[in-house]
Design a protein around this motif. Structure first.
Motif, PDB file in Angstrom:
ATOM      1  N   GLN A   1     -78.180  -5.925  44.995  1.00 25.30           N
ATOM      2  CA  GLN A   1     -77.933  -7.384  44.579  1.00 25.30           C
ATOM      3  C   GLN A   1     -78.454  -7.627  43.114  1.00 25.30           C
ATOM      4  O   GLN A   1     -79.737  -7.051  42.448  1.00 25.30           O
ATOM      5  CB  GLN A   1     -78.969  -7.952  45.393  1.00 25.30           C
ATOM      6  CG  GLN A   1     -79.184  -8.587  46.632  1.00 25.30           C
ATOM      7  CD  GLN A   1     -77.902  -8.668  47.510  1.00 25.30           C
ATOM      8  OE1 GLN A   1     -77.818 -10.163  46.868  1.00 25.30           O
ATOM      9  NE2 GLN A   1     -77.653  -8.753  48.862  1.00 25.30           N
ATOM     10  N   LEU A   2     -77.599  -7.708  42.153  1.00 28.58           N
ATOM     11  CA  LEU A   2     -77.393  -7.546  40.521  1.00 28.58           C
ATOM     12  C   LEU A   2     -77.932  -9.356  40.186  1.00 28.58           C
ATOM     13  O   LEU A   2     -77.192 -10.024  39.008  1.00 28.58           O
ATOM     14  CB  LEU A   2     -75.682  -7.615  40.328  1.00 28.58           C
ATOM     15  CG  LEU A   2     -75.231  -5.876  41.031  1.00 28.58           C
ATOM     16  CD1 LEU A   2     -74.251  -5.973  39.729  1.00 28.58           C
ATOM     17  CD2 LEU A   2     -76.928  -4.991  40.826  1.00 28.58           C
ATOM     18  N   HIS A   3     -78.181 -10.192  40.885  1.00 30.10           N
ATOM     19  CA  HIS A   3     -78.502 -11.223  40.712  1.00 30.10           C
ATOM     20  C   HIS A   3     -80.648 -11.641  40.769  1.00 30.10           C
ATOM     21  O   HIS A   3     -81.054 -10.440  41.140  1.00 30.10           O
ATOM     22  CB  HIS A   3     -78.457 -12.348  41.760  1.00 30.10           C
ATOM     23  CG  HIS A   3     -78.251 -12.294  42.827  1.00 30.10           C
ATOM     24  ND1 HIS A   3     -79.368 -12.828  43.521  1.00 30.10           N
ATOM     25  CD2 HIS A   3     -77.696 -11.715  43.747  1.00 30.10           C
ATOM     26  CE1 HIS A   3     -79.565 -12.373  44.614  1.00 30.10           C
ATOM     27  NE2 HIS A   3     -78.035 -11.531  44.714  1.00 30.10           N
ATOM     28  N   TYR A   4     -81.480 -12.286  40.518  1.00 29.82           N
ATOM     29  CA  TYR A   4     -81.771 -12.606  40.925  1.00 29.82           C
ATOM     30  C   TYR A   4     -82.796 -12.931  42.138  1.00 29.82           C
ATOM     31  O   TYR A   4     -81.750 -13.839  42.922  1.00 29.82           O
ATOM     32  CB  TYR A   4     -83.204 -13.686  39.950  1.00 29.82           C
ATOM     33  CG  TYR A   4     -82.891 -13.412  37.913  1.00 29.82           C
ATOM     34  CD1 TYR A   4     -82.537 -12.000  37.716  1.00 29.82           C
ATOM     35  CD2 TYR A   4     -82.738 -14.491  37.368  1.00 29.82           C
ATOM     36  CE1 TYR A   4     -81.744 -11.445  36.466  1.00 29.82           C
ATOM     37  CE2 TYR A   4     -82.365 -13.714  36.187  1.00 29.82           C
ATOM     38  CZ  TYR A   4     -81.578 -12.299  35.910  1.00 29.82           C
ATOM     39  OH  TYR A   4     -81.496 -12.032  34.793  1.00 29.82           O
TER      40      TYR A   4
ATOM     41  N   VAL B   1     -67.004 -15.393  43.449  1.00 31.78           N
ATOM     42  CA  VAL B   1     -67.095 -15.412  41.662  1.00 31.78           C
ATOM     43  C   VAL B   1     -67.510 -14.136  41.864  1.00 31.78           C
ATOM     44  O   VAL B   1     -68.404 -14.379  40.860  1.00 31.78           O
ATOM     45  CB  VAL B   1     -66.112 -16.209  40.812  1.00 31.78           C
ATOM     46  CG1 VAL B   1     -66.058 -16.079  39.795  1.00 31.78           C
ATOM     47  CG2 VAL B   1     -65.086 -17.347  41.817  1.00 31.78           C
ATOM     48  N   GLY B   2     -67.214 -12.825  41.038  1.00 31.83           N
ATOM     49  CA  GLY B   2     -67.490 -12.022  40.299  1.00 31.83           C
ATOM     50  C   GLY B   2     -68.758 -11.179  41.180  1.00 31.83           C
ATOM     51  O   GLY B   2     -69.655 -11.127  40.980  1.00 31.83           O
ATOM     52  N   ALA B   3     -68.255 -10.620  41.973  1.00 31.89           N
ATOM     53  CA  ALA B   3     -69.039 -10.027  43.447  1.00 31.89           C
ATOM     54  C   ALA B   3     -69.664  -9.319  43.522  1.00 31.89           C
ATOM     55  O   ALA B   3     -70.665  -8.611  43.871  1.00 31.89           O
ATOM     56  CB  ALA B   3     -68.084 -10.047  44.331  1.00 31.89           C
TER      57      ALA B   3
ATOM     58  N   VAL C   1     -64.340 -11.385  44.686  1.00 34.04           N
ATOM     59  CA  VAL C   1     -63.605 -11.098  43.597  1.00 34.04           C
ATOM     60  C   VAL C   1     -64.265 -10.294  41.996  1.00 34.04           C
ATOM     61  O   VAL C   1     -64.866 -11.229  41.824  1.00 34.04           O
ATOM     62  CB  VAL C   1     -63.107 -12.309  42.446  1.00 34.04           C
ATOM     63  CG1 VAL C   1     -61.929 -11.751  41.155  1.00 34.04           C
ATOM     64  CG2 VAL C   1     -62.087 -12.699  43.986  1.00 34.04           C
ATOM     65  N   GLU C   2     -64.200  -9.206  41.728  1.00 33.38           N
ATOM     66  CA  GLU C   2     -64.279  -8.632  40.259  1.00 33.38           C
ATOM     67  C   GLU C   2     -64.022  -7.437  39.576  1.00 33.38           C
ATOM     68  O   GLU C   2     -62.597  -7.165  39.999  1.00 33.38           O
ATOM     69  CB  GLU C   2     -65.260  -7.667  41.316  1.00 33.38           C
ATOM     70  CG  GLU C   2     -66.693  -6.837  40.443  1.00 33.38           C
ATOM     71  CD  GLU C   2     -67.122  -7.092  38.945  1.00 33.38           C
ATOM     72  OE1 GLU C   2     -68.209  -8.064  39.751  1.00 33.38           O
ATOM     73  OE2 GLU C   2     -67.179  -7.194  38.180  1.00 33.38           O
ATOM     74  N   LEU C   3     -64.204  -8.393  38.636  1.00 37.32           N
ATOM     75  CA  LEU C   3     -63.675  -7.269  37.423  1.00 37.32           C
ATOM     76  C   LEU C   3     -63.268  -6.356  37.185  1.00 37.32           C
ATOM     77  O   LEU C   3     -62.356  -5.971  36.429  1.00 37.32           O
ATOM     78  CB  LEU C   3     -64.672  -8.535  36.056  1.00 37.32           C
ATOM     79  CG  LEU C   3     -63.701  -8.264  34.518  1.00 37.32           C
ATOM     80  CD1 LEU C   3     -62.398  -8.869  34.154  1.00 37.32           C
ATOM     81  CD2 LEU C   3     -64.237  -9.121  33.384  1.00 37.32           C
ATOM     82  N   GLN C   4     -64.349  -5.488  37.070  1.00 36.71           N
ATOM     83  CA  GLN C   4     -64.969  -4.508  37.093  1.00 36.71           C
ATOM     84  C   GLN C   4     -64.183  -3.176  37.772  1.00 36.71           C
ATOM     85  O   GLN C   4     -64.705  -3.644  39.211  1.00 36.71           O
ATOM     86  CB  GLN C   4     -66.551  -3.824  36.735  1.00 36.71           C
ATOM     87  CG  GLN C   4     -67.013  -5.015  35.287  1.00 36.71           C
ATOM     88  CD  GLN C   4     -68.166  -4.392  34.763  1.00 36.71           C
ATOM     89  OE1 GLN C   4     -68.694  -3.755  34.592  1.00 36.71           O
ATOM     90  NE2 GLN C   4     -68.793  -6.115  35.006  1.00 36.71           N
ATOM     91  N   ALA C   5     -63.431  -2.407  37.406  1.00 33.96           N
ATOM     92  CA  ALA C   5     -62.961  -1.617  39.346  1.00 33.96           C
ATOM     93  C   ALA C   5     -63.630  -0.631  39.157  1.00 33.96           C
ATOM     94  O   ALA C   5     -63.547  -0.745  40.944  1.00 33.96           O
ATOM     95  CB  ALA C   5     -61.446  -0.496  38.184  1.00 33.96           C
TER      96      ALA C   5
HETATM   97  C1  LIG Z   1     -74.959 -10.681  37.540  1.00 33.22           C
HETATM   98  S1  LIG Z   1     -73.357  -9.965  38.127  1.00 33.22           S
HETATM   99  C2  LIG Z   1     -73.651 -10.486  39.593  1.00 33.22           C
HETATM  100  C3  LIG Z   1     -73.152  -9.352  40.533  1.00 33.22           C
HETATM  101  C4  LIG Z   1     -73.078 -10.412  42.273  1.00 33.22           C
HETATM  102  N1  LIG Z   1     -72.549 -11.862  41.711  1.00 33.22           N
HETATM  103  C5  LIG Z   1     -74.351 -10.192  42.849  1.00 33.22           C
HETATM  104  O1  LIG Z   1     -75.320 -11.623  42.559  1.00 33.22           O
HETATM  105  O2  LIG Z   1     -74.793  -9.205  43.251  1.00 33.22           O
HETATM  106  C6  LIG Z   1     -71.964 -10.317  37.782  1.00 33.22           C
HETATM  107  C7  LIG Z   1     -70.425 -10.081  38.044  1.00 33.22           C
HETATM  108  O3  LIG Z   1     -69.978 -10.642  37.759  1.00 33.22           O
HETATM  109  C8  LIG Z   1     -68.266 -10.315  36.981  1.00 33.22           C
HETATM  110  N2  LIG Z   1     -67.678 -10.880  36.535  1.00 33.22           N
HETATM  111  C9  LIG Z   1     -67.468 -11.040  35.008  1.00 33.22           C
HETATM  112  N3  LIG Z   1     -66.679 -12.057  34.507  1.00 33.22           N
HETATM  113  C10 LIG Z   1     -65.817 -11.855  35.592  1.00 33.22           C
HETATM  114  C11 LIG Z   1     -64.258 -12.437  35.616  1.00 33.22           C
HETATM  115  N4  LIG Z   1     -63.473 -12.948  35.187  1.00 33.22           N
HETATM  116  N5  LIG Z   1     -63.532 -12.323  37.016  1.00 33.22           N
HETATM  117  C12 LIG Z   1     -64.112 -11.578  38.265  1.00 33.22           C
HETATM  118  N6  LIG Z   1     -65.170 -11.283  38.265  1.00 33.22           N
HETATM  119  C13 LIG Z   1     -66.202 -11.412  36.470  1.00 33.22           C
HETATM  120  C14 LIG Z   1     -68.985  -8.781  36.333  1.00 33.22           C
HETATM  121  O4  LIG Z   1     -67.712  -8.226  35.744  1.00 33.22           O
HETATM  122  C15 LIG Z   1     -70.394  -8.449  37.106  1.00 33.22           C
HETATM  123  O5  LIG Z   1     -69.762  -7.655  38.294  1.00 33.22           O
END
Ligand SMILES: C[S@@+](CC[C@H](N)C(=O)[O-])C[C@H]1O[C@@H](n2cnc3c(N)ncnc32)[C@H](O)[C@@H]1O
Length: 275
Positions: free
Chosen positions: A43-46, A70-72, A92-96
């Motif tokens: 869980q990469l949030h607070y 979004v940004g999973a 959906v996640e940006l980083q592979a």
């Molecule tokens: C702080 S992390 C939170 C991850 C997740 N939401 C959680 O709470 O555990 C933010 C995530 O957003 C992704 N991200 C940032 N910009 C993005 C984009 N344009 N499209 C998809 N994902 C994105 C990052 O790669 C990162 O994994």
């Protein structure tokens, strides 16, 4: 392979630590993982799973609902949503590397039929069918500069009447040059707006605000405790993951504490409806 620029944020490096944590906690062999068992790593949030439970209370999800996350990240939020409500999630996640690991963890939790992990930039996701019933996003939008374009794009992906639930950073006062540098380089956040401007941007781009909560105090306490806990387990962490991984994560956790303590950075939780 060239690393995406977002990798300068050290929360996103040393991803292999998650597999190692599973192993030392004896979770790599059990037949089916509980999606909450990994709370401290996926869980990469607070506020961990409690933050997802707060979303579940207002989103009225069920097996017939399709949700876009979004940004999973590592998929922690998506797994809790899917397991608790029966909904399906497009994550959906940006980083592979994060997306691959998210997929692996989802499979270990027996949730692959409900969660579709897709590695891409949210701006590259095209509208599908009649659209999603809800959109959730935890601490991702802070990485994206053009919020109006982002909200307008999100709107296109949703059904009319769909709910959007966001937790994100806000600007509480003009940052000093050092804070600006920490935000841009250590948190990969180059544009911050106040909570009021955030809500107004949603309003102007296809959404009607339902409710907004100031998360600043709760998040400040959370990040302070996270840093203190991390420092107290330094030797365990270093022995398992190495001194460089400790330094990297410590650097990130400390930067976030400095930003919250200095009162330039705050947080908001918003619920709005697409019209
Ligand atoms: C702080 S992390 C939170 C991850 C997740 N939401 C959680 O709470 O555990 C933010 C995530 O957003 C992704 N991200 C940032 N910009 C993005 C984009 N344009 N499209 C998809 N994902 C994105 C990052 O790669 C990162 O994994």
């Amino acid at each position: 392979m060239t690393q995406p620029a977002i990798k300068q944020m050290k929360l996103y490096t040393h991803v292999e630590r998650v597999r190692r944590e599973l192993k030392v906690r004896g979770l790599d062999q059990i037949p089916r993982l509980d999606p909450t068992a990994l709370e401290t790593v996926d869980q990469l949030h607070y506020l961990g799973v409690a933050a997802i439970e707060a979303a579940l209370k207002v989103l009225a999800l069920g097996p017939d609902k399709r949700v876009l996350d979004v940004g999973a990240g590592l998929g922690g939020p998506a797994r809790v949503l899917a397991e608790r409500s029966g909904c399906s999630v497009t994550a959906v996640e940006l980083q592979a590397d994060l997306n691959d690991l998210a997929s692996e963890l989802t499979e270990r939790c027996g949730l692959s039929a409900q969660i579709d992990h897709r590695c891409r930039d949210i701006f590259d996701l095209k509208p599908e069918g009649e659209g999603f019933d809800a959109l959730v996003s935890w601490l991702c939008f802070l990485h994206i500069d053009d919020k109006p374009a982002l909200f307008a794009h999100c709107r296109q992906l949703l059904k009319p009447g769909a709910l959007i639930y966001i937790e994100d950073f806000t600007l509480e006062r003009t940052p000093s040059p050092r804070e600006r540098d920490l935000l841009a380089n250590d948190v990969y956040c180059r544009t911050l707006v106040s909570a009021a401007d955030y809500a107004a941007a949603l309003d102007r781009n296809g959404f009607k605000l339902i409710e907004q909560h100031d998360m600043t105090r709760a998040w400040r306490h959370f990040v302070q405790a996270r840093l203190a806990d991390f420092e107290s387990e330094r030797w365990r962490f270093q022995t398992l993951h190495g001194a460089e991984a400790y330094r990297a994560l410590h650097h990130f956790y400390a930067a976030v504490v400095e930003l919250f303590d200095g009162a330039a950075l705050g947080g908001t939780r918003l619920l709005a409806r697409a019209h």
